[in-house]
Motif scaffolding. Structure first.
Motif, mmCIF file in Angstrom:
data_model
loop_
_atom_site.group_PDB
_atom_site.id
_atom_site.type_symbol
_atom_site.label_atom_id
_atom_site.label_comp_id
_atom_site.label_asym_id
_atom_site.label_seq_id
_atom_site.Cartn_x
_atom_site.Cartn_y
_atom_site.Cartn_z
ATOM 1 N N PRO A 79 0.804 -1.232 0.000
ATOM 2 C CA PRO A 79 0.000 0.000 0.000
ATOM 3 C C PRO A 79 0.834 1.277 0.000
ATOM 4 O O PRO A 79 0.316 2.357 -0.287
ATOM 5 C CB PRO A 79 -0.846 -0.102 1.267
ATOM 6 C CG PRO A 79 -0.206 -1.132 2.110
ATOM 7 C CD PRO A 79 0.604 -2.010 1.217
ATOM 8 N N THR A 80 2.126 1.189 0.270
ATOM 9 C CA THR A 80 2.967 2.386 0.283
ATOM 10 C C THR A 80 3.631 2.646 -1.070
ATOM 11 O O THR A 80 4.171 3.741 -1.279
ATOM 12 C CB THR A 80 4.071 2.286 1.362
ATOM 13 O OG1 THR A 80 5.004 1.269 0.990
ATOM 14 C CG2 THR A 80 3.460 1.989 2.728
ATOM 15 N N ARG A 140 0.030 8.280 -7.454
ATOM 16 C CA ARG A 140 -1.048 7.334 -7.168
ATOM 17 C C ARG A 140 -0.464 6.101 -6.492
ATOM 18 O O ARG A 140 0.712 5.789 -6.643
ATOM 19 C CB ARG A 140 -1.796 6.931 -8.437
ATOM 20 C CG ARG A 140 -0.989 6.049 -9.359
ATOM 21 C CD ARG A 140 -1.844 5.419 -10.435
ATOM 22 N NE ARG A 140 -1.063 4.583 -11.317
ATOM 23 C CZ ARG A 140 -0.810 3.301 -11.111
ATOM 24 N NH1 ARG A 140 -1.265 2.689 -10.049
ATOM 25 N NH2 ARG A 140 -0.094 2.610 -11.985
ATOM 26 N N ASN A 141 -1.306 5.421 -5.742
ATOM 27 C CA ASN A 141 -0.927 4.175 -5.082
ATOM 28 C C ASN A 141 -1.647 3.016 -5.750
ATOM 29 O O ASN A 141 -2.530 3.222 -6.580
ATOM 30 C CB ASN A 141 -1.296 4.224 -3.599
ATOM 31 C CG ASN A 141 -0.505 5.270 -2.854
ATOM 32 O OD1 ASN A 141 -0.856 6.445 -2.871
ATOM 33 N ND2 ASN A 141 0.575 4.855 -2.232
ATOM 34 N N LEU A 142 -1.277 1.818 -5.326
ATOM 35 C CA LEU A 142 -1.966 0.627 -5.828
ATOM 36 C C LEU A 142 -3.404 0.610 -5.334
ATOM 37 O O LEU A 142 -3.674 0.943 -4.183
ATOM 38 C CB LEU A 142 -1.293 -0.641 -5.305
ATOM 39 C CG LEU A 142 -0.149 -1.225 -6.085
ATOM 40 C CD1 LEU A 142 0.380 -2.475 -5.376
ATOM 41 C CD2 LEU A 142 -0.536 -1.553 -7.499
ATOM 42 N N SER A 147 -4.999 -6.952 -10.264
ATOM 43 C CA SER A 147 -3.719 -6.427 -10.752
ATOM 44 C C SER A 147 -3.865 -5.290 -11.758
ATOM 45 O O SER A 147 -2.866 -4.829 -12.299
ATOM 46 C CB SER A 147 -2.907 -7.558 -11.377
ATOM 47 O OG SER A 147 -3.578 -8.081 -12.507
ATOM 48 N N VAL A 148 -5.066 -4.809 -11.979
ATOM 49 C CA VAL A 148 -5.297 -3.816 -13.028
ATOM 50 C C VAL A 148 -4.446 -2.559 -12.854
ATOM 51 O O VAL A 148 -3.997 -1.975 -13.838
ATOM 52 C CB VAL A 148 -6.798 -3.479 -13.166
ATOM 53 C CG1 VAL A 148 -7.311 -2.732 -11.956
ATOM 54 C CG2 VAL A 148 -7.062 -2.715 -14.437
ATOM 55 N N SER A 149 -4.172 -2.134 -11.635
ATOM 56 C CA SER A 149 -3.396 -0.904 -11.457
ATOM 57 C C SER A 149 -1.898 -1.115 -11.652
ATOM 58 O O SER A 149 -1.125 -0.161 -11.620
ATOM 59 C CB SER A 149 -3.683 -0.259 -10.094
ATOM 60 O OG SER A 149 -3.396 -1.132 -9.043
ATOM 61 N N LEU A 150 -1.478 -2.362 -11.891
ATOM 62 C CA LEU A 150 -0.080 -2.648 -12.228
ATOM 63 C C LEU A 150 0.120 -2.847 -13.729
ATOM 64 O O LEU A 150 1.257 -2.852 -14.203
ATOM 65 C CB LEU A 150 0.400 -3.922 -11.512
ATOM 66 C CG LEU A 150 0.804 -3.805 -10.063
ATOM 67 C CD1 LEU A 150 1.202 -5.172 -9.516
ATOM 68 C CD2 LEU A 150 1.912 -2.805 -9.874
ATOM 69 N N GLN A 151 -0.958 -3.038 -14.457
ATOM 70 C CA GLN A 151 -0.853 -3.334 -15.890
ATOM 71 C C GLN A 151 -0.407 -2.095 -16.647
ATOM 72 O O GLN A 151 -1.079 -1.071 -16.624
ATOM 73 C CB GLN A 151 -2.183 -3.844 -16.427
ATOM 74 C CG GLN A 151 -2.572 -5.176 -15.844
ATOM 75 C CD GLN A 151 -3.974 -5.605 -16.228
ATOM 76 O OE1 GLN A 151 -4.690 -4.900 -16.924
ATOM 77 N NE2 GLN A 151 -4.365 -6.769 -15.761
#
Length: 177
Positions: free
Chosen positions: A127-128, A139-141, A152-156
């Motif tokens: 979260p950090t 923005r964060n995860l 995992s969409v915010s890592l794609q």
């Protein structure tokens, strides 16, 4: 000061790396593309670091840290395709699974750590982790629940890390090396 980025390697990519026996080897090349199936390594320059991440069962792993050497097609890449049937980068056939056949793929030569699937990012660090865009907005995860990544969409994609998050990942990879 070099920047650091993350790129998400899919299950198919990681499965192909395992099947081809590439675990423990250092990839000399990765690929940037022009289609969402192969993220564009936009903004990256020689000296920047890219952390290849993989999500498996809600856990996020650092698969490799790659320091960018250059983004030019070199002699090591082999002859450019004359027809669509020719391999796109015959000099790097051993690493095709990193995106050689992707739409508009271009070679990114790297100095990388060995491929491994046993370096999890601790749940309290997830979260950090923070990314920033070219305008400086951070923005964060999303979807981190109890130290696990539910989606995992915010890592794609291909994203620039803040210096603090880059240092955290560098420390994580450095402690394993």
């Amino acid at each position: 000061m070099p920047d650091a980025f993350t790129v998400l390697w899919t299950h198919n990519t990681c499965r192909a790396l395992r099947t081809a026996g590439r675990v423990g080897e250092r990839p000399p090349v990765a690929y940037s593309g022009v289609h969402q199936s192969l993220p564009t390594w936009s903004g990256v320059r020689a000296g920047d670091e890219v952390y290849a991440l993989h999500v498996n069962r809600c856990e996020v792993f650092v698969v490799s840290r790659m320091r960018v050497i250059d983004m030019e097609r070199g002699n090591c890449c082999g002859l450019a395709q004359a027809t669509w049937q020719d391999p796109p980068f015959p000099g790097h056939d051993d690493w095709w699974m990193l995106g050689a056949g992707g739409c508009g793929a271009s070679a990114v030569h790297v100095d990388a750590t060995p491929i491994c699937f046993d370096t999890p990012i601790p749940g309290d660090l997830l979260p950090t982790l923070t990314w920033r865009n070219v305008r400086g907005k951070t923005r964060n995860l999303k979807y981190v629940v109890d130290g696990r990544l539910e989606r995992s969409v915010s890592l794609q994609g291909f994203y620039r890390l803040t210096s603090e998050s880059a240092a955290a990942l560098a420390g994580l990879v450095g402690s394993v090396q």
